[in-house]
Design an enzyme around this catalytic site. Sequence first.
Site, mmCIF file in Angstrom:
data_model
loop_
_atom_site.group_PDB
_atom_site.id
_atom_site.type_symbol
_atom_site.label_atom_id
_atom_site.label_comp_id
_atom_site.label_asym_id
_atom_site.label_seq_id
_atom_site.Cartn_x
_atom_site.Cartn_y
_atom_site.Cartn_z
ATOM 1 N N ASP A 1 0.873 -1.164 0.000
ATOM 2 C CA ASP A 1 0.000 0.000 0.000
ATOM 3 C C ASP A 1 0.919 1.225 0.000
ATOM 4 O O ASP A 1 2.112 1.139 0.302
ATOM 5 C CB ASP A 1 -0.953 0.005 1.194
HETATM 6 C C1 BGC Z 1 -4.987 3.296 -0.104
HETATM 7 C C2 BGC Z 1 -5.034 2.306 -1.238
HETATM 8 C C3 BGC Z 1 -4.817 3.024 -2.547
HETATM 9 C C4 BGC Z 1 -3.507 3.779 -2.481
HETATM 10 C C5 BGC Z 1 -3.189 4.537 -3.752
HETATM 11 C C6 BGC Z 1 -3.756 4.169 -0.163
HETATM 12 O O1 BGC Z 1 -3.862 5.205 0.762
HETATM 13 O O2 BGC Z 1 -5.036 2.612 1.133
HETATM 14 O O3 BGC Z 1 -6.268 1.636 -1.239
HETATM 15 O O4 BGC Z 1 -4.851 2.117 -3.601
HETATM 16 O O5 BGC Z 1 -3.559 4.706 -1.428
HETATM 17 O O6 BGC Z 1 -4.036 5.621 -3.901
#
Ligand code: BGC
Length: 732
Positions: free
Chosen positions: A267
Amino acid sequence: MITRVALAAVLALSALMATARAEPAPPLYLDPAQPVEARVDDLLGRMTLEEKISLVHGDSKFTTAAIPRLGIPRFWMSDGPHGVRQEMNANDWGAAGHTDDYSTWLPNLLGLAATFDTDLANSYGQTIGAEARARGKQMMLGPAINIQRTPLGGRNFEYLGEDPFLTSRMAVNYIEGEQSQGIASCVKHYACNNQETERNSVDVELDERTLREIYLPGFKAAVKEAHVLGVMAAYNKVRGQYCAQNAYLLKTILKDEWGFKGLVVSDWGAVHDTIQTAENGLDLEMGTGQKLYENYYLANPLLHAIQSGQVPVSALDEMVRRNLRVRFLIHVFDAPTTGPAGSINTKEHHLIARRVADEAMVLLKNDGATLPLDPDKISSIAVIGENASSHFALRGGSAQIKALYEVPPLEGILRRVGAAVNVSYSIGYMQPDRDTDPLPGLIDRAVEAAKQAQVVVIVAGLNHGDNYDEEGSDREDLRLPPGQDELIERVVAANPRTIVVLMSGGAIEMPWLDHVPAVIQAWYPGMEGGNALAGILFGDVNPSGKLSCTFPKKLADSPAHALDAFPGEDGVEHYAEGLLVGYRWFDTKNVEPLFPFGYGLSYTKFDYADLKLTAASGDADATSPVVTVQCQVTNSGARQGAEVVQVYVHADKPALPRPDQELKGFARVDPKAGETRTVSIPLGRGAFSYYDPAKHEWVAEQGTYTIRVGGSSRDIRLQSPFTLATTTVDPE
Ligand code: BGC
């Protein structure tokens, strides 16, 4: 006349000249006829150490670097999971301000789960896949499939509800649809990312059975059945180790036990250490809070760790191999004509958004047949509530979508009734994130409007912002934001013909429920939401959604809250409720919910009859059915409708404690008025098995079970005993 010898000489000479002119043979990795693994190895063998490093970390917010020397293009990722997100700035979270990045906005995933329609989940995935392709993306960051552990969860709206079986079925179909479009799906967030509170640090402690039976089945199904190409490692820790560097989750379970062949991406900002990450199974680092990409944990620090012998180059090769494999599998190196062309904002895509909204909305209450409304008999409607005119597409955090258009409820109602009906609109309340001070007299004006109208539609709910269904924070309670309960009570006192529509990503406490004759749960219904709602209000569409999560009477009735096991203490959260998540708790502990899992009304009625269980003969393998559950469903009302027939399994005398019942099969049927349909639902031995933590295997125990069939977890219409003759054991 030319002699044969002379001809032979000419041919030989021209062949020689042709050889001399010939280009060198193209490298093996560019030959689409070669097996993927051979292409991966060939390309890997041509890469320098620095080039390899460049593929395992980001070079902007959503890309990894191109390597022009080898013809490796940039790898483009995008959120996910309700459409393709707008283009973001390369190096910060600002919108890039493009004009060609509008996309189809589909209803949120909790709503999709409420359709219980696996074909529709496939179309949902296909729609996003086609749009991602048209937008030049390679990997979509979705579906998001964390199990709803607490109704407060700030991202519950983007997950598929509280049940692992429903989550698995919907996720598999979504991924199959999306990946059929030549796009890699990236299922997220692996694992136990069940709250936003302290999501970057919270350490989840849970027992092995709970991990395997509740929190992992969706991911396992995504890997083993849908062959998902990407998995995103979550922010939190599990048993003391961050998910992005968690050897047990990534290496032991995901890669060794499940045989995952794709790439694991962190993530955004979930990596905390170079050596652990490189050793424990992550393949791509994204979103780390460093100004320079070369300072990412898997950039220069990894290069140095390899050069100094702390990390073997074989570990890097394995990471790169996985990154390359995904590219080959989605044809990044093949002619642009290979694979689907992609398309965006087509009429068909918008129709899918509409169908999902039609099927997702749940009719929670409909006393005295308040709904559907007869447009010919209604001359005035008071529409009340800020949510009737709000736009939600660009809210909620990373799941936001720059929708090509969005039809809010008020607009949908206006379009549906035309000029013949007098529609008034009063805002009634203002959501808490408004900059303006609350305007006095809002409720009074709404009450006046209600008195003037034949029918009232209050569109209430959350704002999809901070503390109310947004990434980064959980809800504080299950109440509607300030002012709305009072508004509803006063409006319904002024005009009893009041319908309440709730827009939210989950349960709401409804202190006014006894006074309101009709309630619709609309979720966040996507770009076509207002049209779908109007269709349901006026009976063009017969509601068929079923709750994908339990609505408790009060927060304290939910397992994690009843046990005071949220949001953890000193950074550690013990999942004290164990297996008893969602309806498993309510049913086992005999707690009456406000609305149970699987519940939803229709404008028609369904009768159930003739339950028949047919045991399969002979030796079944792990996937073949051991019993087929069959029953007749008759539409005994006056209009066509769809029913979700649900099969719950109860173990009569289990060796280990089990939840009272668990969903193990379902089917949607849509008989016409008066028609009877035969429904057949096969159950494999997985429907009976539990995870034995001592033996690390799934055991389908010999003994008696009760098969319960009905229209919700609390509306069991038919049941019958079933005996499993022998015990079978399957490895993870
Ligand atoms: C989120 C993810 C997301 C990523 C990219 C993170 O803060 O938890 O679900 O895909 O950001 O935007």
